[in-house]
Design a protein around this motif. Structure first.
Motif, PDB file in Angstrom:
ATOM      1  N   UNK A 149       0.824  -1.211   0.000  1.00  0.00           N
ATOM      2  CA  UNK A 149       0.000   0.000   0.000  1.00  0.00           C
ATOM      3  C   UNK A 149       0.859   1.263   0.000  1.00  0.00           C
ATOM      4  N   UNK A 150       1.912   1.260   0.813  1.00  0.00           N
ATOM      5  CA  UNK A 150       2.787   2.429   0.895  1.00  0.00           C
ATOM      6  C   UNK A 150       4.223   1.946   1.108  1.00  0.00           C
ATOM      7  N   UNK A 151       5.178   2.757   0.656  1.00  0.00           N
ATOM      8  CA  UNK A 151       6.574   2.378   0.874  1.00  0.00           C
ATOM      9  C   UNK A 151       7.471   3.608   0.839  1.00  0.00           C
ATOM     10  N   UNK A 152       8.669   3.439   1.372  1.00  0.00           N
ATOM     11  CA  UNK A 152       9.689   4.488   1.305  1.00  0.00           C
ATOM     12  C   UNK A 152      11.057   3.831   1.193  1.00  0.00           C
ATOM     13  N   UNK A 153      11.909   4.410   0.359  1.00  0.00           N
ATOM     14  CA  UNK A 153      13.304   3.998   0.221  1.00  0.00           C
ATOM     15  C   UNK A 153      14.166   5.199   0.589  1.00  0.00           C
ATOM     16  N   UNK A 154      15.092   5.007   1.513  1.00  0.00           N
ATOM     17  CA  UNK A 154      15.988   6.094   1.918  1.00  0.00           C
ATOM     18  C   UNK A 154      17.420   5.663   1.677  1.00  0.00           C
ATOM     19  N   UNK A 155      18.133   6.375   0.825  1.00  0.00           N
ATOM     20  CA  UNK A 155      19.554   6.110   0.593  1.00  0.00           C
ATOM     21  C   UNK A 155      20.321   6.536   1.835  1.00  0.00           C
ATOM     22  N   UNK A 156      21.017   5.604   2.472  1.00  0.00           N
ATOM     23  CA  UNK A 156      21.667   5.902   3.743  1.00  0.00           C
ATOM     24  C   UNK A 156      22.985   6.658   3.597  1.00  0.00           C
ATOM     25  N   UNK A 157      23.409   6.942   2.370  1.00  0.00           N
ATOM     26  CA  UNK A 157      24.597   7.769   2.150  1.00  0.00           C
ATOM     27  C   UNK A 157      24.204   9.204   1.834  1.00  0.00           C
ATOM     28  N   UNK A 158      23.190   9.368   0.990  1.00  0.00           N
ATOM     29  CA  UNK A 158      22.792  10.708   0.548  1.00  0.00           C
ATOM     30  C   UNK A 158      21.525  11.216   1.230  1.00  0.00           C
ATOM     31  N   UNK A 159      20.787  10.326   1.893  1.00  0.00           N
ATOM     32  CA  UNK A 159      19.490  10.632   2.513  1.00  0.00           C
ATOM     33  C   UNK A 159      18.436  11.011   1.469  1.00  0.00           C
ATOM     34  N   UNK A 160      18.663  10.653   0.212  1.00  0.00           N
ATOM     35  CA  UNK A 160      17.631  10.836  -0.810  1.00  0.00           C
ATOM     36  C   UNK A 160      16.477   9.883  -0.511  1.00  0.00           C
ATOM     37  N   UNK A 161      15.256  10.346  -0.730  1.00  0.00           N
ATOM     38  CA  UNK A 161      14.066   9.581  -0.383  1.00  0.00           C
ATOM     39  C   UNK A 161      13.214   9.354  -1.631  1.00  0.00           C
ATOM     40  N   UNK A 162      12.640   8.156  -1.734  1.00  0.00           N
ATOM     41  CA  UNK A 162      11.607   7.878  -2.727  1.00  0.00           C
ATOM     42  C   UNK A 162      10.443   7.241  -1.984  1.00  0.00           C
ATOM     43  N   UNK A 163       9.252   7.780  -2.178  1.00  0.00           N
ATOM     44  CA  UNK A 163       8.132   7.368  -1.338  1.00  0.00           C
ATOM     45  C   UNK A 163       6.843   7.259  -2.154  1.00  0.00           C
ATOM     46  N   UNK A 164       6.038   6.287  -1.772  1.00  0.00           N
ATOM     47  CA  UNK A 164       4.666   6.172  -2.288  1.00  0.00           C
ATOM     48  C   UNK A 164       3.752   6.129  -1.080  1.00  0.00           C
ATOM     49  N   UNK A 165       2.844   7.087  -0.981  1.00  0.00           N
ATOM     50  CA  UNK A 165       2.032   7.202   0.224  1.00  0.00           C
ATOM     51  C   UNK A 165       0.581   7.498  -0.117  1.00  0.00           C
ATOM     52  N   UNK A 166      -0.282   7.258   0.863  1.00  0.00           N
ATOM     53  CA  UNK A 166      -1.704   7.550   0.720  1.00  0.00           C
ATOM     54  C   UNK A 166      -2.099   8.631   1.719  1.00  0.00           C
ATOM     55  N   UNK A 167      -3.126   9.361   1.346  1.00  0.00           N
ATOM     56  CA  UNK A 167      -3.633  10.406   2.241  1.00  0.00           C
ATOM     57  C   UNK A 167      -4.555   9.804   3.296  1.00  0.00           C
ATOM     58  N   UNK A 168      -4.515  10.383   4.489  1.00  0.00           N
ATOM     59  CA  UNK A 168      -5.428  10.044   5.578  1.00  0.00           C
ATOM     60  C   UNK A 168      -6.083  11.339   6.042  1.00  0.00           C
ATOM     61  N   UNK A 169      -7.277  11.214   6.548  1.00  0.00           N
ATOM     62  CA  UNK A 169      -7.935  12.380   7.131  1.00  0.00           C
ATOM     63  C   UNK A 169      -7.517  12.478   8.592  1.00  0.00           C
ATOM     64  N   UNK A 170      -6.639  13.427   8.881  1.00  0.00           N
ATOM     65  CA  UNK A 170      -6.097  13.603  10.227  1.00  0.00           C
ATOM     66  C   UNK A 170      -6.594  14.939  10.777  1.00  0.00           C
ATOM     67  N   UNK A 171      -7.364  14.868  11.852  1.00  0.00           N
ATOM     68  CA  UNK A 171      -7.953  16.077  12.450  1.00  0.00           C
ATOM     69  C   UNK A 171      -8.661  16.921  11.392  1.00  0.00           C
ATOM     70  N   UNK A 172      -9.337  16.230  10.459  1.00  0.00           N
ATOM     71  CA  UNK A 172     -10.106  16.934   9.447  1.00  0.00           C
ATOM     72  C   UNK A 172      -9.330  17.362   8.219  1.00  0.00           C
TER      73      UNK A 172
END
Length: 332
Positions: free
Chosen positions: A153-176
């Motif tokens: 459903x969701x994932x994240x990859x973080x390069x531990x040398x450069x801290x570059x991020x690639x992410x797939x995420x879904x929205x949630x209704x948080x406090x409206x």
């Protein structure tokens, strides 16, 4: 070849039945193969977005502490799980989820990988001891993992040398409010547009510009696809601006309108794309007429009048002629 070095699995349930594991996840046999398959599949996702940690990201600081040897892997993974639970405790209608936290490497490159998947309802066989002997029955199960052919459903990859991020995420209704919890509240990073979003926006914008100037929206959309396919033959990223400059190269006014719309939508920089998955989607152009007829035309043939020809009649209707057909196969 990717090798998983460490893994942890935590069960997140805002109703109070969470389980933060006290030991790392064993990787021998099918468990490791299952996760490797999902790593490979997720890397190719056209929905992944490049991300950058905020300057004050608490997650990046915790990650730096882990890399410095100040925090053990399992403790770090539990911290991530707790961050999810804090964020999701304010979200509406959240089903129980499973959180995988992995450290992996490929050659010299180390990565932190996060997978998040919702529980899937299903049935599994159960062996029951009855008076007449052992009997097989079906038992309801509410914690099935996605199959290897499915996508997390969701994932994240973080390069531990450069801290570059690639992410797939879904929205949630948080406090409206609609919020991407994984990048915004857990990792605390910004997101660039995904390859799928960039391609969709470029195609839709080009079609609108073409229609505004009396052009053919269908041919324009196909021209955008052809441009992207040609670019990916030599590059790993595509600039949406360049698509408009090429497609509307003979009309500066159309170029300007296209670029203004793309800029207002926030697509300013080249977008990284996985060649294999994007080119696969570019192979065909799918059309559906208002009469219900559907056509799938190879992109290479779309603007080749030796195989396909579009004609617009004086009454505004469109005729499509398919040429050089020697055989038709019934796919019904």
């Amino acid at each position: 070849m990717t090798i998983i070095d460490k893994a942890a699995l935590h069960i997140l349930d805002t109703a109070g039945s969470s389980l933060l594991s006290a030991a790392e996840l064993p990787l021998a046999g099918e468990a490791g193969e299952y996760l490797l398959a999902h790593i490979e599949k997720s890397r190719k996702s056209p929905d992944k977005k490049a991300g950058t940690f905020y300057d004050d990201s608490a997650c990046r600081k915790e990650l730096a502490a882990y890399l410095a040897g100040e925090v053990e892997f399992l403790a770090f993974s539990r911290t991530l799980a707790e961050s999810f639970l804090r964020a999701l405790s304010h979200a509406a209608d959240v089903a129980p989820m499973m959180l995988f936290v992995l450290e992996a490497h490929e050659d010299e490159r180390r990565e932190l990988i996060v997978f998040l998947c919702r529980s899937h309802a299903g049935f599994s066989p159960a062996v029951i001891d009855t008076e007449g002997g052992l009997s097989a029955e079906l038992s309801a199960c509410a914690s099935l993992l996605p199959s290897v052919s499915a996508t997390m459903d969701e994932f994240a990859f973080v390069d531990l040398a450069t801290f570059a991020v690639h992410v797939r995420a879904k929205r949630y209704t948080v406090d409206g409010n609609a919020i991407f919890v994984l990048p915004e509240l857990v990792l605390e990073c910004g997101q660039a547009p995904s390859a799928r979003e960039a391609l969709k926006k470029a195609r839709e914008t080009a079609k609108k510009v073409a229609e505004a100037y009396g052009g053919d929206a269908i041919e324009t959309a196909a021209a955008v696809k052809s441009f992207v396919a040609n670019e990916l033959a030599e590059k790993d990223a595509v600039n949406p601006f360049e698509a408009g400059r090429e497609v509307f190269r003979e009309n500066p006014a159309m170029q300007a309108d296209y670029e203004q719309a793309i800029k207002e939508a926030g697509f300013a920089a080249p977008v990284e794309m996985d060649k294999e998955s994007i080119l696969k989607k570019m192979r065909n152009h799918k059309l559906k007429t208002d009469t219900g007829i559907e056509l799938v035309i190879p992109t290479d043939y779309f603007d080749n009048t030796e195989f396909v020809e579009f004609r617009r009649g004086e009454d505004g209707t469109i005729s499509i002629t398919l040429k050089q057909i020697q055989n038709i196969v019934d796919r019904g």
